[in-house]
Design a protein around this motif. Structure first.
Motif, mmCIF file in Angstrom:
data_model
loop_
_atom_site.group_PDB
_atom_site.id
_atom_site.type_symbol
_atom_site.label_atom_id
_atom_site.label_comp_id
_atom_site.label_asym_id
_atom_site.label_seq_id
_atom_site.Cartn_x
_atom_site.Cartn_y
_atom_site.Cartn_z
ATOM 1 N N MET A 1 37.399 46.201 110.824
ATOM 2 C CA MET A 1 37.792 46.363 109.414
ATOM 3 C C MET A 1 36.603 46.077 108.482
ATOM 4 N N ILE A 2 35.914 44.948 108.708
ATOM 5 C CA ILE A 2 34.786 44.589 107.823
ATOM 6 C C ILE A 2 33.631 45.580 108.024
ATOM 7 N N ASN A 3 33.401 45.956 109.284
ATOM 8 C CA ASN A 3 32.329 46.913 109.568
ATOM 9 C C ASN A 3 32.558 48.245 108.866
ATOM 10 N N VAL B 1 43.219 33.658 101.831
ATOM 11 C CA VAL B 1 41.784 33.829 101.621
ATOM 12 C C VAL B 1 41.576 35.240 101.087
ATOM 13 N N SER B 2 40.531 35.342 100.313
ATOM 14 C CA SER B 2 40.238 36.634 99.717
ATOM 15 C C SER B 2 38.807 37.013 100.088
ATOM 16 N N ASP C 1 49.261 40.640 108.109
ATOM 17 C CA ASP C 1 50.116 40.193 106.994
ATOM 18 C C ASP C 1 49.355 40.127 105.679
ATOM 19 N N GLY C 2 48.313 40.892 105.578
ATOM 20 C CA GLY C 2 47.510 40.879 104.354
ATOM 21 C C GLY C 2 47.582 42.215 103.647
ATOM 22 N N ASN C 3 46.676 42.420 102.726
ATOM 23 C CA ASN C 3 46.618 43.704 102.020
ATOM 24 C C ASN C 3 45.194 43.967 101.560
ATOM 25 N N VAL C 4 44.950 45.223 101.176
ATOM 26 C CA VAL C 4 43.611 45.565 100.702
ATOM 27 C C VAL C 4 43.745 46.356 99.405
ATOM 28 N N SER C 5 42.830 46.082 98.481
ATOM 29 C CA SER C 5 42.853 46.838 97.225
ATOM 30 C C SER C 5 41.440 47.272 96.890
ATOM 31 N N THR D 1 34.397 47.962 94.735
ATOM 32 C CA THR D 1 34.742 46.653 95.291
ATOM 33 C C THR D 1 36.037 46.769 96.082
ATOM 34 N N PHE D 2 35.990 46.295 97.319
ATOM 35 C CA PHE D 2 37.200 46.215 98.139
ATOM 36 C C PHE D 2 37.566 44.743 98.277
ATOM 37 N N ILE D 3 38.859 44.438 98.112
ATOM 38 C CA ILE D 3 39.293 43.044 98.273
ATOM 39 C C ILE D 3 40.378 42.997 99.348
ATOM 40 N N ILE D 4 40.130 42.138 100.347
ATOM 41 C CA ILE D 4 41.147 41.957 101.394
ATOM 42 C C ILE D 4 41.735 40.563 101.210
#
Ligand code: ADP
Length: 448
Positions: free
Chosen positions: A345-347, A374-375, A426-430, A440-443
């Motif tokens: 995901m980060i890659n 955590v963000s 259980d998270g999300n991405v915007s 900017t991507f925020i997870i």
């Protein structure tokens, strides 16, 4: 052509449907008005009959007595002042309208009628009108005949015509009523039909809208799929043809004798095979992520440490082409993550930051923590994403259509994976972006 014909046909059908419904409402309304008039005429005539039965008179008796005196007075006092037939005519007109108001002021039928209608449970807020059609004072030359009165249909209810003859006069007049709350009464009566018709129009419009939206969505998906197939073919062909060319070159005698060349070709074949393998894995992962029960193997990991390792490995893999500025603020806090998927995901986000950048890539990788989550924030200085595309970038196979699609390779799956993996944790991405400035991507992920 076929599509536009279909659209025009369906729109015309809906328009016709709505027009028919409006016509129906109009007819129902008119019918109800007629019924209302009919009901009030019938009730008024019943009231008249009932009054006659009870008191032996119709409520206009007093009016007629006064009108008789009035007629006599006219004959005695006013008529002698008329010098010619013109004067008589003017006087006749005046006394005719006076006769109407004498009848209205002195009749008792209206009170009786209101009580009668009220007792039946109907609305009693109505005005009455008396229209004198014919009035003649005997032996005076005063004679007026207005003919049939003009009754506006719908607004006024005709009750009855009367004719009275006394010693001094004969009069013919009509008694009418006009309901003050006619529209409210009719509206109350047609309310159910009106609501049903309105509901049917809304349902038809909604069905049309949903069908239309589905059609557009299906079209978009099929376009995306064909784009994906084109991209994939292109992506697979490039390493394959490089391998084929390298293989042929190796077969050449002067090359096979040159050790350095052989090593170079072998390196090229190896590199392209790895690339091919990666591509195939990417495609295979779609079906894995697609599965409903896809659940990553989550273990507690120190988030900052993992992010730092990924960032370092990434910088090395791209030969230090990109600068990554780290600002990691989670300390030793842990999240539950599947290291493999989390790294993918980060890659994906880091490699997009490099891929979609037209200058030297500078990436900011930061992390922060609050009570519950955590963000992770990845900001780049790339080309950005235009507003109209931003809501689609996480869709499967979606690639921003202009500008970069031919220059930058991709299958439109990277951000789809990011979203699926974030959700599986259980998270999300915007995403937020300013075209030309960066993205900017925020997870967000819950803490352990
Ligand atoms: P791919 O990179 O294979 O096209 P992705 O799903 O990773 O597919 O990205 C979808 C689209 O979003 C890309 O085609 C690109 O136009 C846009 N995009 C993704 N990341 C960035 C970024 N960091 N900067 C600008 N555009 C981006």
């Amino acid at each position: 052509m076929k599509r536009s014909l279909l659209i025009s046909l369906s729109l015309s059908a809906i328009l016709i449907f709505i027009l028919v419904q409006v016509y129906l409402v109009h007819n129902i309304w008119e019918q109800k008005e007629e019924q209302l008039n009919f009901r009030y005429t019938a009730l008024s005539r019943e009231a008249l009959a009932s009054m006659m039965k009870r008191s032996g008179e119709n409520g206009f008796e007093k009016s007629m007595t006064i009108l008789d005196i009035f007629s006599d007075l006219i004959k005695q006092k006013e008529l002698p002042n008329c010098k010619n037939s013109q004067d008589t005519l003017v006087l006749a007109r005046q006394v005719m309208s006076e006769a109407g108001s004498i009848i209205s002021k002195n009749e008792t039928f209206t009170d009786y009628l209101k009580r009668y209608i009220g007792r039946q449970g109907y609305d009693t807020t109505f005005k009455t009108t008396i229209i004198v059609r014919k009035y003649e004072i005997f032996n005076s030359g005063i004679q007026q005949d207005a003919g049939e009165p003009e009754v506006k249909p719908g607004s006024t209810v005709f009750v009855n015509s009367f004719r009275e003859e006394r010693d001094n006069f004969v009069v013919e007049y009509d008694y009418l009523i006009s309901l003050e709350r006619r529209n409210t009464i009719v509206f109350r009566e047609v309310f159910l039909s009106l609501s049903l018709i309105l509901a049917s129009i809304i349902i038809v419009l909604l069905v049309y809208w949903f069908t239309w939206r589905n059609l557009i969505e299906e079209r978009r998906l099929s376009e995306l799929k064909s784009d994906f197939i084109n991209n994939m073919t292109h992506e697979l062909k490039t390493p394959l043809s490089t391998i084929t060319v390298a293989g042929r070159t190796l077969e050449m005698e002067q090359v096979s004798r040159n050790e350095e060349k052989v090593r170079e070709m072998a390196r090229m074949i190896g590199k392209q095979s790895i690339h091919l393998n990666q591509l195939i894995n990417t495609i295979l992962e779609v079906s894995l992520l697609e599965r409903e029960q896809f659940s990553p193997d989550r273990k507690p990991v120190m988030i900052d440490e993992l992010l730092h390792d990924i960032s370092e490995a990434f910088t090395t893999s791209c030969n230090n082409e990109a600068v990554i500025k780290e600002d990691l603020q989670c300390g030793g806090n842990e999240v539950e993550a599947d290291i493999l998927y989390f790294t993918t995901m980060i890659n994906n986000l880091l490699s997009n930051a490099v891929k979609y950048c037209d200058k030297e890539p500078v990436i900011e990788l930061s992390s922060s923590i609050d009570a519950r989550s955590v963000s992770i924030k990845i900001t780049d200085n790339g080309i950005g994403i235009a507003r109209e595309h931003i809501s689609h970038v996480f869709d499967k196979f979606y690639r921003v259509p202009q500008g970069n699609i031919h220059k930058v390779k991709g299958l439109g799956l990277g951000l789809y994976y990011v979203k699926r993996i974030a959700e599986a944790h259980d998270g999300n991405v915007s995403v937020s972006s300013r075209p030309g400035k960066g993205t900017t991507f925020i997870i967000n992920m819950p803490i352990k």
